[in-house]
Design an enzyme around this catalytic site. Structure first.
Site, PDB file in Angstrom:
ATOM      1  N   GLU A  80       0.760  -1.098   0.233  1.00  0.00           N
ATOM      2  CA  GLU A  80       0.060  -0.119   0.088  1.00  0.00           C
ATOM      3  C   GLU A  80       0.757   1.301   0.055  1.00  0.00           C
ATOM      4  O   GLU A  80       0.743   2.066  -0.653  1.00  0.00           O
ATOM      5  CB  GLU A  80      -0.939   0.159   1.237  1.00  0.00           C
ATOM      6  CG  GLU A  80      -1.755  -0.920   1.548  1.00  0.00           C
ATOM      7  CD  GLU A  80      -1.082  -2.250   2.318  1.00  0.00           C
ATOM      8  OE1 GLU A  80      -1.847  -2.977   3.061  1.00  0.00           O
ATOM      9  OE2 GLU A  80      -0.118  -2.353   2.092  1.00  0.00           O
ATOM     10  N   CYS A 106      -2.354  -2.518   7.494  1.00  0.00           N
ATOM     11  CA  CYS A 106      -2.172  -2.573   8.638  1.00  0.00           C
ATOM     12  C   CYS A 106      -2.270  -1.505   9.486  1.00  0.00           C
ATOM     13  O   CYS A 106      -2.617  -0.449   8.618  1.00  0.00           O
ATOM     14  CB  CYS A 106      -0.302  -2.785   8.973  1.00  0.00           C
ATOM     15  SG  CYS A 106       0.659  -1.710   8.314  1.00  0.00           S
TER      16      CYS A 106
END
Length: 153
Positions: A80, A106
């Site tokens: 990401e 996360c």
């Protein structure tokens, strides 16, 4: 052959992107999309010019660090993060984009995605990070969805 819906199409691309990962523990791929156009992709691995873990070993494995803990002990950058970085390097705005990712973000990635203006996150595999889930749920501009492949009709 049945034509895939958009979510299936972009998730399949994220799965292909994950194959470029150099992480020894988990291969993750991410695709940033806006208006059904790919803005950037990312996979988890070390920064440019840095030896890959497959070459020098995984410090997290050596220290027996559990998944989701002590992210600072990793040589790699998450998929990401790499997708957002690639968009920035190329001068592409991520505001209002959708992120398709093989794994749920996360907490570190969640903070980055919120500040990058991502409006929708679609992930295939859950990740047990309660704080990340709380932060993403509290952003009223963002939708978090677990990918559910559509059954053939």
């Amino acid at each position: 052959m049945k034509r895939p819906d958009w979510d299936s199409y972009f998730m399949e691309i994220a799965e292909v992107v994950a194959k470029r990962s150099t992480c020894l523990r988990r291969q993750v791929g991410a695709v940033l999309v806006k208006d059904r156009q790919i803005l950037a992709t990312g996979y988890n691995g070390t920064p440019k010019g840095i030896a890959h873990c497959e070459e020098v070993g995984c410090l997290r494995e050596q220290l027996h660090v559990p998944s989701g803990q002590n992210h600072e002990l990793c040589r790699g950058i998450h998929a990401e993060q790499n997708a957002v970085i690639q968009a920035a390097v190329n001068g592409v705005s991520t505001k209002g984009a959708t992120l398709y990712c093989t794994h749920q973000p996360c907490v570190v990635c969640s903070k980055i995605l919120i500040n990058a203006g991502i409006e929708r996150i679609v992930y295939a595999h859950p990740y047990p990070d309660r704080l990340a889930q709380e932060m993403l749920a509290s952003d009223k501009q963002l939708t978090l969805e677990e990918f559910k492949p559509k059954k053939d009709e």
